[in-house]
Design an enzyme around this catalytic site. Sequence first.
Site, mmCIF file in Angstrom:
data_model
loop_
_atom_site.group_PDB
_atom_site.id
_atom_site.type_symbol
_atom_site.label_atom_id
_atom_site.label_comp_id
_atom_site.label_asym_id
_atom_site.label_seq_id
_atom_site.Cartn_x
_atom_site.Cartn_y
_atom_site.Cartn_z
ATOM 1 C CG ASP A 10 -0.173 -0.442 2.501
ATOM 2 O OD1 ASP A 10 0.918 -0.343 2.762
ATOM 3 O OD2 ASP A 10 -0.884 -0.796 3.007
ATOM 4 C CD GLU A 16 0.741 -6.682 3.213
ATOM 5 O OE1 GLU A 16 1.074 -5.343 3.060
ATOM 6 O OE2 GLU A 16 1.714 -7.708 3.485
ATOM 7 C CD GLU A 46 1.082 4.067 4.826
ATOM 8 O OE1 GLU A 46 0.387 4.635 6.065
ATOM 9 O OE2 GLU A 46 2.709 4.176 4.502
ATOM 10 C CG HIS A 71 8.325 3.247 10.195
ATOM 11 N ND1 HIS A 71 7.101 3.276 9.573
ATOM 12 C CD2 HIS A 71 7.452 1.698 10.312
ATOM 13 C CE1 HIS A 71 6.573 2.221 8.949
ATOM 14 N NE2 HIS A 71 7.582 1.494 9.272
ATOM 15 N NE ARG A 130 4.424 9.448 4.663
ATOM 16 C CZ ARG A 130 4.339 10.488 4.449
ATOM 17 N NH1 ARG A 130 4.644 11.528 4.215
ATOM 18 N NH2 ARG A 130 6.064 9.671 3.401
ATOM 19 C CG HIS A 162 11.713 4.336 8.994
ATOM 20 N ND1 HIS A 162 12.160 5.331 8.695
ATOM 21 C CD2 HIS A 162 10.860 3.393 8.798
ATOM 22 C CE1 HIS A 162 11.560 5.106 6.982
ATOM 23 N NE2 HIS A 162 11.284 3.693 7.251
HETATM 24 C C1 UD1 Z 1 6.720 4.649 3.817
HETATM 25 C C2 UD1 Z 1 5.335 3.392 3.246
HETATM 26 C C3 UD1 Z 1 5.068 3.189 4.232
HETATM 27 C C4 UD1 Z 1 6.100 2.336 5.465
HETATM 28 C C5 UD1 Z 1 7.305 2.365 5.168
HETATM 29 C C6 UD1 Z 1 8.599 1.915 5.772
HETATM 30 C C7 UD1 Z 1 3.984 5.306 1.934
HETATM 31 C C8 UD1 Z 1 2.787 6.254 1.619
HETATM 32 N N1 UD1 Z 1 4.167 4.907 2.882
HETATM 33 O O1 UD1 Z 1 7.002 5.667 4.985
HETATM 34 O O2 UD1 Z 1 3.748 2.516 4.673
HETATM 35 O O3 UD1 Z 1 5.161 0.985 6.087
HETATM 36 O O4 UD1 Z 1 7.906 3.353 3.408
HETATM 37 O O5 UD1 Z 1 9.851 1.797 6.040
HETATM 38 O O6 UD1 Z 1 4.770 4.582 1.084
HETATM 39 N N2 UD1 Z 1 15.080 7.667 4.664
HETATM 40 C C9 UD1 Z 1 15.756 7.531 4.223
HETATM 41 N N3 UD1 Z 1 16.021 6.383 3.329
HETATM 42 C C10 UD1 Z 1 15.876 4.899 3.893
HETATM 43 C C11 UD1 Z 1 14.357 5.391 3.813
HETATM 44 C C12 UD1 Z 1 14.058 6.586 4.217
HETATM 45 O O7 UD1 Z 1 16.801 8.541 4.494
HETATM 46 O O8 UD1 Z 1 16.416 4.176 2.817
HETATM 47 C C13 UD1 Z 1 13.790 8.816 4.758
HETATM 48 C C14 UD1 Z 1 14.008 10.148 3.650
HETATM 49 O O9 UD1 Z 1 14.112 11.025 3.966
HETATM 50 C C15 UD1 Z 1 12.065 9.853 3.920
HETATM 51 C C16 UD1 Z 1 11.738 9.789 4.865
HETATM 52 O O10 UD1 Z 1 12.548 8.265 5.508
HETATM 53 O O11 UD1 Z 1 12.167 10.914 3.122
HETATM 54 C C17 UD1 Z 1 10.617 9.236 5.246
HETATM 55 O O12 UD1 Z 1 9.980 8.291 3.724
HETATM 56 P P1 UD1 Z 1 9.088 7.235 2.843
HETATM 57 O O13 UD1 Z 1 9.341 6.898 1.948
HETATM 58 O O14 UD1 Z 1 8.229 8.284 2.685
HETATM 59 O O15 UD1 Z 1 8.285 7.167 4.924
HETATM 60 P P2 UD1 Z 1 6.498 7.117 4.936
HETATM 61 O O16 UD1 Z 1 5.815 7.402 3.835
HETATM 62 O O17 UD1 Z 1 6.530 7.342 6.188
HETATM 63 N N1 UDP Z 2 12.960 -4.247 9.776
HETATM 64 C C1 UDP Z 2 14.480 -5.049 9.576
HETATM 65 N N2 UDP Z 2 15.261 -4.020 10.108
HETATM 66 C C2 UDP Z 2 14.434 -3.201 10.591
HETATM 67 C C3 UDP Z 2 13.425 -2.992 11.082
HETATM 68 C C4 UDP Z 2 12.011 -3.218 10.745
HETATM 69 O O1 UDP Z 2 14.407 -5.890 8.072
HETATM 70 O O2 UDP Z 2 15.480 -2.807 11.682
HETATM 71 C C5 UDP Z 2 12.285 -4.667 8.614
HETATM 72 C C6 UDP Z 2 11.089 -6.742 9.129
HETATM 73 O O3 UDP Z 2 11.677 -7.684 9.809
HETATM 74 C C7 UDP Z 2 10.126 -6.345 8.680
HETATM 75 C C8 UDP Z 2 9.714 -4.610 7.671
HETATM 76 O O4 UDP Z 2 11.108 -4.000 7.972
HETATM 77 O O5 UDP Z 2 9.676 -7.447 7.605
HETATM 78 C C9 UDP Z 2 9.071 -4.254 8.272
HETATM 79 O O6 UDP Z 2 8.967 -2.579 7.232
HETATM 80 P P1 UDP Z 2 8.803 -1.245 7.801
HETATM 81 O O7 UDP Z 2 8.243 -1.427 9.680
HETATM 82 O O8 UDP Z 2 9.292 -0.318 7.804
HETATM 83 O O9 UDP Z 2 7.289 -1.324 7.480
HETATM 84 P P2 UDP Z 2 5.713 -1.674 7.360
HETATM 85 O O10 UDP Z 2 6.047 -2.972 7.148
HETATM 86 O O11 UDP Z 2 5.296 -0.959 8.615
HETATM 87 O O12 UDP Z 2 4.849 -1.196 6.141
#
Ligand code: UD1
Ligand code: UDP
Length: 378
Positions: free
Chosen positions: A97, A119, A133, A210, A212, A244
Amino acid sequence: MLNILVAIGTRPEAIKLAPTILEFQKYPKDVNVEVCVTAQHRALLDDVLINFEITPNYDLDLMSKNQTLDEIFSRSLAGISEILRQKPFDWILVQGDTSTALSAALSGFYNGVRVAHVEAGLRTYNKLEPYPEEINRQLISKITDLHFAPTLSAKSNLLSEGISNEDVIVTGNTVIDALRIASSADESDHVKNVLEVAHLNTKIIMVTAHRRENFGRPLESICEALKSLASKYTEDIHVIYPVHPNPNVQSKVYKDLQGIKNISLIDPLNYFDFIQVLKHCFLIITDSGGIQEEAPTLKTPVFILRNQTERTEGVAKGVGLMLGTDKTNIINQTSKVIEHQSEYQKYIKQSNPYGDGLASQRIVSKILHQPFNEFVEI
Ligand code: UD1
Ligand code: UDP
């Protein structure tokens, strides 16, 4: 020969699609599977791809610091559409999602490519939780041609929304397939170091947060609760919190929890390391979706930092608890299981409602028209 494009943006999508990609790769005469990463996440995503030894065919490299939802969505839509116009793909496979998943599904629809959704059917029916989501996945279901529902209740949601029975397959969640692969990896030196600091004789509590909808006051309340618990049980617990990289999370968590002896704030662990550390944990406290699904396989109780969850099966089976984000509730419920073995044991169950490790085989069999049996809850 079928041409399939798999779209991946974030850590959880990579974890949950890796086993399916690896499964498709077993049939090189029947299917050409290509991987497009939008890199909505960068480091988090790359870590997973390295774990599973997957090299993307296309990398849109979209991530920016503090990216907005509209920005990531529109750039992903444009980038994926360009790829779909280069080659006659038969399917685009999306997961979950995220912004990437929704944009990839829409791109498939705009470009006449059939959409398969892994999923499918998770719902809270509250458009603000999880945000955004819940709306993303409802929209994806409108676009999707083939729905891979992880559980029977996800399938029921889709049927109640008017989706035809023959377009929905119950597979189990592919995260359990991924977990099985990660479980068999060796414990790395990094895992040993993380566990050494946490002292193996104490109860280790894994924390991740993490979402929002938890930014601001809820995350503050979570941090206050962790601080109180760490001070109340200095000799009994050690909190491991892989923080995160989202700046909204980093700034708050490091400001509130740095320097506490029995709290380890660490960088996110790569997937294989994370699962190896989880195996040693007494309890998980999280707002993550994927971790709620992994916990029952590891027989580790999971306390959920949300008001509503789309993963209702774990709570119904009693392997998880809806904790919310209220400080007092987090402290009270966690204290109960730390202090009373009988309270703790209530959450240790044999059943695993989320999968049996064969979800990817079912997905591939369905797309390749091979016989298979749908997932039945264990
Ligand atoms: C997104 C997903 C959420 C999922 C989460 C997993 C959407 C709408 N939401 O969350 O469902 O649970 O990812 O973690 O797509 N960042 C880094 N390095 C990385 C990853 C992220 O620096 O490798 C930072 C960046 O500043 C980025 C911020 O994290 O802008 C947020 O990333 P984003 O993909 O926007 O996360 P969410 O939308 O909160
Ligand atoms: N996870 C990981 N390293 C971490 C924290 C989580 O590999 O330090 C894995 C965890 O096992 C799970 C996935 O990341 O499979 C979940 O991702 P996240 O919490 O970012 O997203 P969500 O599941 O909430 O969409």
